[in-house]
Structures are given as structure tokens and as C-alpha cells.
Design an enzyme around this catalytic site. Structure first.
Site, PDB file in Angstrom:
ATOM      1  N   ASN A 148      55.994 122.382  48.123  1.00 31.99           N
ATOM      2  CA  ASN A 148      54.467 122.305  47.991  1.00 31.99           C
ATOM      3  C   ASN A 148      54.382 123.573  49.670  1.00 31.99           C
ATOM      4  O   ASN A 148      55.142 123.073  50.641  1.00 31.99           O
ATOM      5  CB  ASN A 148      54.336 120.857  48.960  1.00 31.99           C
ATOM      6  CG  ASN A 148      52.561 121.358  50.065  1.00 31.99           C
ATOM      7  OD1 ASN A 148      51.841 122.707  49.861  1.00 31.99           O
ATOM      8  ND2 ASN A 148      51.980 120.101  50.875  1.00 31.99           N
ATOM      9  N   LYS A 167      52.030 125.536  51.204  1.00 33.29           N
ATOM     10  CA  LYS A 167      51.320 125.399  51.653  1.00 33.29           C
ATOM     11  C   LYS A 167      50.824 126.688  52.386  1.00 33.29           C
ATOM     12  O   LYS A 167      50.438 127.638  51.426  1.00 33.29           O
ATOM     13  CB  LYS A 167      52.221 124.371  53.354  1.00 33.29           C
ATOM     14  CG  LYS A 167      52.134 123.659  53.410  1.00 33.29           C
ATOM     15  CD  LYS A 167      52.941 122.824  54.281  1.00 33.29           C
ATOM     16  CE  LYS A 167      53.799 121.396  54.041  1.00 33.29           C
ATOM     17  NZ  LYS A 167      53.699 121.029  55.158  1.00 33.29           N
ATOM     18  N   HIS A 187      46.449 115.471  51.599  1.00 32.48           N
ATOM     19  CA  HIS A 187      47.832 116.309  52.249  1.00 32.48           C
ATOM     20  C   HIS A 187      47.395 115.109  53.618  1.00 32.48           C
ATOM     21  O   HIS A 187      46.146 116.625  54.745  1.00 32.48           O
ATOM     22  CB  HIS A 187      47.932 117.524  52.109  1.00 32.48           C
ATOM     23  CG  HIS A 187      49.194 117.269  52.788  1.00 32.48           C
ATOM     24  ND1 HIS A 187      48.770 117.462  54.355  1.00 32.48           N
ATOM     25  CD2 HIS A 187      50.528 117.088  52.389  1.00 32.48           C
ATOM     26  CE1 HIS A 187      50.709 117.926  54.214  1.00 32.48           C
ATOM     27  NE2 HIS A 187      51.154 118.303  53.328  1.00 32.48           N
ATOM     28  N   GLU A 211      47.581 117.214  56.507  1.00 32.84           N
ATOM     29  CA  GLU A 211      47.515 118.429  57.043  1.00 32.84           C
ATOM     30  C   GLU A 211      45.804 118.722  56.257  1.00 32.84           C
ATOM     31  O   GLU A 211      44.975 119.316  57.387  1.00 32.84           O
ATOM     32  CB  GLU A 211      47.745 119.595  57.136  1.00 32.84           C
ATOM     33  CG  GLU A 211      49.458 119.701  57.239  1.00 32.84           C
ATOM     34  CD  GLU A 211      50.385 120.360  56.624  1.00 32.84           C
ATOM     35  OE1 GLU A 211      50.579 120.835  55.583  1.00 32.84           O
ATOM     36  OE2 GLU A 211      51.641 119.857  57.359  1.00 32.84           O
ATOM     37  N   GLU A 236      53.925 110.127  51.589  1.00 33.80           N
ATOM     38  CA  GLU A 236      54.376 111.431  53.544  1.00 33.80           C
ATOM     39  C   GLU A 236      54.263 110.433  54.424  1.00 33.80           C
ATOM     40  O   GLU A 236      52.818 111.127  55.373  1.00 33.80           O
ATOM     41  CB  GLU A 236      53.845 112.685  52.584  1.00 33.80           C
ATOM     42  CG  GLU A 236      54.095 112.885  51.705  1.00 33.80           C
ATOM     43  CD  GLU A 236      54.187 115.119  51.269  1.00 33.80           C
ATOM     44  OE1 GLU A 236      54.578 115.256  51.737  1.00 33.80           O
ATOM     45  OE2 GLU A 236      53.124 114.984  51.599  1.00 33.80           O
ATOM     46  N   GLY A 278      57.625 118.207  58.769  1.00 36.55           N
ATOM     47  CA  GLY A 278      57.915 119.576  59.120  1.00 36.55           C
ATOM     48  C   GLY A 278      58.245 118.749  60.821  1.00 36.55           C
ATOM     49  O   GLY A 278      58.553 120.225  61.846  1.00 36.55           O
ATOM     50  N   SER A 295      60.386 116.447  55.085  1.00 33.62           N
ATOM     51  CA  SER A 295      61.606 116.706  55.730  1.00 33.62           C
ATOM     52  C   SER A 295      62.324 116.499  54.914  1.00 33.62           C
ATOM     53  O   SER A 295      63.811 116.173  55.152  1.00 33.62           O
ATOM     54  CB  SER A 295      61.655 116.262  57.124  1.00 33.62           C
ATOM     55  OG  SER A 295      61.092 116.356  57.931  1.00 33.62           O
TER      56      SER A 295
END
Ligand code: PGA
Length: 255
Positions: A9, A11, A96, A98, A168, A174, A214
């Protein structure tokens, strides 16, 4: 036997030329013909076609990071599943964290998107995961369960054949903090059990559930050794060919 899948991904990173170069390096280092795993690159929309061109004719697949639920019309700024198909996408990441956080995507929105993506013939990678506070309050299963139920509402078993779920935990994305293989394995087992309850065991046994948060070459081996973990959704470590290839190559070596 579920074929593992590793998706990168990217991003909102890599302009077209950088994306092309990264894809070229991945293709160069990719050992074709080995049985495992399926590899998917998910660049930003503006680089889909360029990356699609580089990986065309290889075993590597193309994925998008989002899609809208309508097929066309007055929806300024949106991209339809059909448009993604025409540039060679097979997968689409949906829900996701985000997107849930910055664009207020609810389970209802994710549900509409999953339906549209499946009906267009694309394979959804549904992301679910709890916040740190929710885990500390012992609510991980309640939160993840609600996200899975909400996202799949109204979908039949036959429509979910191509579904991939990415667990996730938000606190691991991250941050450099990874769920332990045991923590991840527990949630994966919970999701598989839930799919078995909502549908049946056959679908739940075939469903690929991957871990994200991560993932790096240093921790991926232990995660992938968990029988419930069928691969990874990799953010930061997918932005360099070397680190991404190391993660991919853990599979054949692990066999
Ligand atoms: P990360 O991102 O590997 O950088 O934690 C994973 C993701 O958000 O999919």
C-alpha cells in the site's frame, strides 16, 4: 490451502516516474515461478497505469487504494470501480483506517463500496482494526466484529469468494509497533470464526486474512508463520524495493 497474498500500500507516495522505477525494481527482484505468494502493488491513482505497464506480463497484480460506489456521473473527484478495471486493477483496498479517519468513511459507506467493487468484478481488500484505547478496554473483538458485519451487510456467500480481509490494528499502522504474532493470530481466528457464523465454514476456510501494521522484513517471518495469517498489507516497507522483496521472499524460504 490458501494462497498467501502480500500487498504493498503505497498510500499518497510516489509520483508517476518514481512509481514506475519502484515497480521496475520490484519486477527485477521478483523470483517468478515460485509457488508463493500472490503479490499486489497499490500505487496512487495517478500511477496506476504506469505501474500496470511495468508489471504487465508478470505474476504481479495491480490494486487501487479506494473506489467510489457509483459507476459514473456527477461525483467530482471520485473514481469508479469500472475505471479501475480499465487500467488493469484486480484489487481495491477499502475501508482503510486512514480513510475512516480523514474522510469519515463509515461501515455503511464501506459496505456500498464493497458491493460496487464486487459487482464490477474487482476483488476487495477490506481493512478492519481497533484503536489502542479500544484494545485496552477489551473491545477489540466488538469493534472488529462490527466493522466486518457492517462492511459485508447484504452480501451473499457467492459474492464474497474474492474477498480479502486485512486486520490492521490502528495503533500499529506507521508507528513501528507491531501486533505480536499471537495478538494478530487471535484476531484473525476471531474474524474467521465470525465469517463461519455469518456464512459457513467453507467460505471462512477459504478466506484470506492478512495482517497490516508496521510489517517489516524483521517481523514478517514470525507473523507469517501463524497459521491464521495469510500474508500482509505493507505500507512503509513497500516503498523500497529491497525491503518489500525481503518480505515477499520470506515465503519461499520459510517453506
Ligand atoms: P505500515 O502501513 O506498514 O506503514 O504500518 C500499513 C497500512 O496502513 O496498510
Amino acid at each position: 490451502m490458501r494462497q498467501p497474498i502480500i500487498a504493498g500500500n503505497w498510500k499518497m507516495n510516489k509520483i508517476k516516474q518514481e512509481a514506475r522505477e519502484l515497480a521496475q525494481s520490484i519486477v527485477r527482484g521478483f523470483i517468478a515461478g515460485l509457488p508463493l505468494p500472490e503479490v499486489v502493488l497499490c500505487p496512487p491513482f495517478t500511477a496506476l497505469e504506469a505501474v500496470g505497464g511495468v508489471i504487465s506480463g508478470t505474476e504481479i497484480e495491480l490494486g487501487a487504494q479506494n473506489a467510489f460506489w457509483e459507476s459514473q456521473g456527477a461525483y467530482t473527484g471520485e473514481i469508479s470501480p469500472n475505471m479501475l478495471l480499465t487500467v488493469g486493477c484486480k484489487y481495491v483496498i477499502l475501508g482503510h483506517s486512514e480513510r475512516r479517519k480523514y474522510f469519515s468513511e463509515s461501515d455503511q459507506v464501506v459496505n456500498k463500496k464493497i458491493k460496487a467493487v464486487i459487482h464490477a468484478g474487482l476483488c476487495p481488500i477490506l481493512c478492519v482494526g481497533e484503536r489502542l484505547g479500544e484494545r485496552e478496554e477489551g473491545r477489540t473483538e466488538a469493534v472488529v466484529g462490527e466493522q466486518v458485519r457492517g462492511a459485508l451487510d447484504g452480501l451473499s456467500q457467492s459474492e464474497l469468494k474474492t474477498l480479502v480481509i486485512a486486520y490492521e490494528p490502528i495503533w500499529a499502522i506507521g508507528t513501528g509497533k507491531t501486533a505480536t504474532p499471537q495478538q494478530a493470530g487471535e484476531v484473525h481466528s476471531f474474524i474467521r470464526g465470525l465469517i463461519s457464523d455469518l456464512y459457513d465454514e467453507e467460505l471462512s476456510e477459504k478466506l484470506r486474512i492478512i495482517y497490516g501494521g508496521s510489517v517489516k522484513a524483521e517481523n514478517a517471518g514470525d507473523l507469517f508463520n501463524q497459521p491464521q495469517i495469510d500474508g500482509g498489507l505493507v505500507g512503509g516497507a513497500s516503498l523500497q524495493a529491497e525491503s518489500f522483496l525481503k518480505i515477499i521472499n520470506l515465503y519461499p524460504m520459510g517453506d
